[in-house]
Design a protein around this motif. Structure first.
Motif, PDB file in Angstrom:
ATOM      1  N   ARG A 182       0.980  -1.149  -0.050  1.00 41.03           N
ATOM      2  CA  ARG A 182       0.049   0.174  -0.018  1.00 41.03           C
ATOM      3  C   ARG A 182       1.166   1.356  -0.047  1.00 41.03           C
ATOM      4  NH1 ARG A 182      -2.830  -1.181   4.276  1.00 41.03           N
ATOM      5  NH2 ARG A 182      -4.274  -2.136   3.112  1.00 41.03           N
ATOM      6  N   TYR A 183       0.534   2.207  -1.071  1.00 35.24           N
ATOM      7  CA  TYR A 183       1.348   3.318  -1.073  1.00 35.24           C
ATOM      8  C   TYR A 183       1.173   4.228   0.152  1.00 35.24           C
ATOM      9  CZ  TYR A 183       3.337   7.608  -2.887  1.00 35.24           C
ATOM     10  OH  TYR A 183       4.040   8.902  -3.166  1.00 35.24           O
ATOM     11  N   ASN A 184       2.203   4.809   0.675  1.00 34.84           N
ATOM     12  CA  ASN A 184       2.038   5.790   1.923  1.00 34.84           C
ATOM     13  C   ASN A 184       2.683   7.034   1.612  1.00 34.84           C
ATOM     14  OD1 ASN A 184       2.240   7.411   4.141  1.00 34.84           O
ATOM     15  ND2 ASN A 184       2.780   5.469   5.385  1.00 34.84           N
ATOM     16  N   ALA A 185       1.839   8.150   1.108  1.00 37.00           N
ATOM     17  CA  ALA A 185       2.251   9.477   0.591  1.00 37.00           C
ATOM     18  C   ALA A 185       3.041   9.868   1.518  1.00 37.00           C
ATOM     19  CB  ALA A 185       1.207  10.157   0.235  1.00 37.00           C
ATOM     20  N   VAL A 186       3.063   9.852   2.932  1.00 36.04           N
ATOM     21  CA  VAL A 186       3.667  10.544   3.858  1.00 36.04           C
ATOM     22  C   VAL A 186       4.844  10.090   3.911  1.00 36.04           C
ATOM     23  CG1 VAL A 186       3.855  10.615   6.615  1.00 36.04           C
ATOM     24  CG2 VAL A 186       1.582  10.814   5.381  1.00 36.04           C
ATOM     25  N   ASP A 187       5.246   8.629   3.744  1.00 34.97           N
ATOM     26  CA  ASP A 187       6.576   8.223   3.691  1.00 34.97           C
ATOM     27  C   ASP A 187       7.363   8.815   2.517  1.00 34.97           C
ATOM     28  OD1 ASP A 187       6.630   6.688   6.006  1.00 34.97           O
ATOM     29  OD2 ASP A 187       6.064   4.845   4.740  1.00 34.97           O
ATOM     30  N   GLY A 188       6.890   8.873   1.346  1.00 33.96           N
ATOM     31  CA  GLY A 188       7.522   9.538   0.121  1.00 33.96           C
ATOM     32  C   GLY A 188       7.762  10.929   0.338  1.00 33.96           C
ATOM     33  N   LEU A 189       6.710  11.759   1.105  1.00 35.54           N
ATOM     34  CA  LEU A 189       7.107  13.045   1.347  1.00 35.54           C
ATOM     35  C   LEU A 189       8.436  13.414   2.407  1.00 35.54           C
ATOM     36  CD1 LEU A 189       3.491  14.600   1.687  1.00 35.54           C
ATOM     37  CD2 LEU A 189       5.258  15.027  -0.126  1.00 35.54           C
ATOM     38  N   LEU A 190       8.337  12.450   3.388  1.00 37.78           N
ATOM     39  CA  LEU A 190       9.389  12.456   4.226  1.00 37.78           C
ATOM     40  C   LEU A 190      10.561  12.232   3.624  1.00 37.78           C
ATOM     41  CD1 LEU A 190       7.902  10.878   7.446  1.00 37.78           C
ATOM     42  CD2 LEU A 190       8.389  13.217   7.285  1.00 37.78           C
TER      43      LEU A 190
ATOM     44  N   ASP B  33      16.529  25.349   7.852  1.00 43.79           N
ATOM     45  CA  ASP B  33      15.535  25.366   8.965  1.00 43.79           C
ATOM     46  C   ASP B  33      14.065  25.234   8.277  1.00 43.79           C
ATOM     47  OD1 ASP B  33      17.397  26.208  10.789  1.00 43.79           O
ATOM     48  OD2 ASP B  33      17.048  28.364  10.620  1.00 43.79           O
ATOM     49  N   LYS B  34      13.810  25.630   7.043  1.00 44.45           N
ATOM     50  CA  LYS B  34      12.541  25.442   6.174  1.00 44.45           C
ATOM     51  C   LYS B  34      12.317  23.838   5.984  1.00 44.45           C
ATOM     52  CE  LYS B  34      11.173  29.412   6.534  1.00 44.45           C
ATOM     53  NZ  LYS B  34      10.058  29.983   7.366  1.00 44.45           N
ATOM     54  N   LEU B  35      13.374  23.126   5.576  1.00 40.87           N
ATOM     55  CA  LEU B  35      13.022  21.758   5.348  1.00 40.87           C
ATOM     56  C   LEU B  35      12.932  21.074   6.705  1.00 40.87           C
ATOM     57  CD1 LEU B  35      15.985  21.518   2.408  1.00 40.87           C
ATOM     58  CD2 LEU B  35      13.454  21.014   2.010  1.00 40.87           C
ATOM     59  N   ALA B  36      13.425  21.614   7.566  1.00 40.84           N
ATOM     60  CA  ALA B  36      13.433  20.662   8.955  1.00 40.84           C
ATOM     61  C   ALA B  36      11.872  21.051   9.328  1.00 40.84           C
ATOM     62  CB  ALA B  36      14.376  21.133   9.948  1.00 40.84           C
ATOM     63  N   GLU B  37      11.397  22.464   9.027  1.00 39.31           N
ATOM     64  CA  GLU B  37      10.198  22.585   9.317  1.00 39.31           C
ATOM     65  C   GLU B  37       9.184  21.681   8.678  1.00 39.31           C
ATOM     66  OE1 GLU B  37       7.601  26.538   9.156  1.00 39.31           O
ATOM     67  OE2 GLU B  37       9.433  27.122   9.757  1.00 39.31           O
ATOM     68  N   ILE B  38       9.271  21.654   7.476  1.00 46.39           N
ATOM     69  CA  ILE B  38       8.381  20.726   6.511  1.00 46.39           C
ATOM     70  C   ILE B  38       8.444  19.202   7.101  1.00 46.39           C
ATOM     71  CG2 ILE B  38       8.462  19.769   3.875  1.00 46.39           C
ATOM     72  CD1 ILE B  38       9.533  22.647   3.345  1.00 46.39           C
ATOM     73  N   GLU B  39       9.721  18.813   7.465  1.00 46.62           N
ATOM     74  CA  GLU B  39       9.461  17.370   7.906  1.00 46.62           C
ATOM     75  C   GLU B  39       8.642  17.392   9.316  1.00 46.62           C
ATOM     76  OE1 GLU B  39      13.501  15.222   7.010  1.00 46.62           O
ATOM     77  OE2 GLU B  39      13.918  16.883   8.498  1.00 46.62           O
ATOM     78  N   LYS B  40       8.693  18.398  10.233  1.00 42.79           N
ATOM     79  CA  LYS B  40       7.713  18.308  11.412  1.00 42.79           C
ATOM     80  C   LYS B  40       6.426  18.343  11.092  1.00 42.79           C
ATOM     81  CE  LYS B  40      11.132  20.753  14.310  1.00 42.79           C
ATOM     82  NZ  LYS B  40      11.422  21.925  14.934  1.00 42.79           N
ATOM     83  N   ILE B  41       5.821  19.270  10.064  1.00 42.03           N
ATOM     84  CA  ILE B  41       4.617  19.400   9.585  1.00 42.03           C
ATOM     85  C   ILE B  41       4.088  17.951   9.009  1.00 42.03           C
ATOM     86  CG2 ILE B  41       3.040  20.587   7.693  1.00 42.03           C
ATOM     87  CD1 ILE B  41       4.848  23.055   8.352  1.00 42.03           C
ATOM     88  N   ILE B  42       4.913  17.287   8.204  1.00 40.27           N
ATOM     89  CA  ILE B  42       4.527  16.063   7.674  1.00 40.27           C
ATOM     90  C   ILE B  42       4.505  15.080   8.640  1.00 40.27           C
ATOM     91  CG2 ILE B  42       5.432  14.302   6.154  1.00 40.27           C
ATOM     92  CD1 ILE B  42       6.811  16.609   4.316  1.00 40.27           C
ATOM     93  N   LYS B  43       5.140  14.996   9.460  1.00 39.36           N
ATOM     94  CA  LYS B  43       5.246  13.983  10.718  1.00 39.36           C
ATOM     95  C   LYS B  43       4.057  14.422  11.483  1.00 39.36           C
ATOM     96  CE  LYS B  43      10.225  12.996  10.833  1.00 39.36           C
ATOM     97  NZ  LYS B  43      11.473  13.170  11.654  1.00 39.36           N
ATOM     98  N   ALA B  44       3.700  15.409  11.888  1.00 39.99           N
ATOM     99  CA  ALA B  44       2.595  15.937  12.717  1.00 39.99           C
ATOM    100  C   ALA B  44       1.158  15.526  11.655  1.00 39.99           C
ATOM    101  CB  ALA B  44       2.426  17.221  13.003  1.00 39.99           C
ATOM    102  N   GLU B  45       1.195  15.671  10.521  1.00 39.98           N
ATOM    103  CA  GLU B  45       0.048  15.311   9.825  1.00 39.98           C
ATOM    104  C   GLU B  45      -0.305  13.456   9.831  1.00 39.98           C
ATOM    105  OE1 GLU B  45      -2.512  16.947   8.416  1.00 39.98           O
ATOM    106  OE2 GLU B  45      -1.667  18.639   9.614  1.00 39.98           O
ATOM    107  N   ALA B  46       0.930  13.084   9.789  1.00 42.68           N
ATOM    108  CA  ALA B  46       0.877  11.529   9.899  1.00 42.68           C
ATOM    109  C   ALA B  46       0.160  11.100  11.055  1.00 42.68           C
ATOM    110  CB  ALA B  46       2.298  11.012   9.600  1.00 42.68           C
ATOM    111  N   VAL B  47       0.669  11.675  12.226  1.00 44.91           N
ATOM    112  CA  VAL B  47      -0.032  11.158  13.565  1.00 44.91           C
ATOM    113  C   VAL B  47      -1.438  11.463  13.513  1.00 44.91           C
ATOM    114  CG1 VAL B  47      -0.027  11.697  15.878  1.00 44.91           C
ATOM    115  CG2 VAL B  47       2.322  11.625  14.584  1.00 44.91           C
ATOM    116  N   LYS B  48      -1.848  12.566  12.815  1.00 44.82           N
ATOM    117  CA  LYS B  48      -3.339  12.685  13.012  1.00 44.82           C
ATOM    118  C   LYS B  48      -4.038  11.879  12.359  1.00 44.82           C
ATOM    119  CE  LYS B  48      -3.036  17.698  13.193  1.00 44.82           C
ATOM    120  NZ  LYS B  48      -3.249  19.084  12.258  1.00 44.82           N
ATOM    121  N   HIS B  49      -3.529  11.345  11.003  1.00 44.91           N
ATOM    122  CA  HIS B  49      -4.179  10.109  10.300  1.00 44.91           C
ATOM    123  C   HIS B  49      -4.015   9.035  10.725  1.00 44.91           C
ATOM    124  CE1 HIS B  49      -5.779  13.415   7.737  1.00 44.91           C
ATOM    125  NE2 HIS B  49      -4.459  13.891   7.614  1.00 44.91           N
TER     126      HIS B  49
END
Length: 95
Positions: free
Chosen positions: A47-55, A79-95
């Protein structure tokens, strides 16, 4: 790898039908996206996991910026790339 004892033939368009029992057991729904891998002679569906691909993409970009000469913008990019990683991980936890 776990054997299921299920076999299916490839049709003239190269399609293989995944049995309903298998789809139910694995929670595969209509329109779900599957990734296809090969390992030797084996074909692996996952099963494709878009979050893994984005991370993975964010991590690769961060590693690339770390080794490139980006001048004074380099710390900002990292700094911005680290921030993007944090946002992606936070969204993954929500779902």
């Amino acid at each position: 790898m776990k054997a299921t004892g299920i076999t299916r033939k490839v049709d003239d368009l190269g399609r293989v039908v995944l049995p309903i029992e298998l789809r139910r057991n694995l929670g595969i729904e209509v329109a779900d996206t599957l990734e296809i891998f090969t390992e030797g002679d084996d074909i692996i569906l996952r099963r494709y996991n878009a979050v893994d691909g984005l991370l993975t993409m964010a991590s690769r970009m961060k590693n690339r910026v770390a080794v490139e000469d980006c001048g004074e913008i380099k710390p900002i990019l990292l700094d911005k790339l680290a921030e993007i990683e944090k946002i992606i991980k936070a969204e993954a936890v929500k779902h």
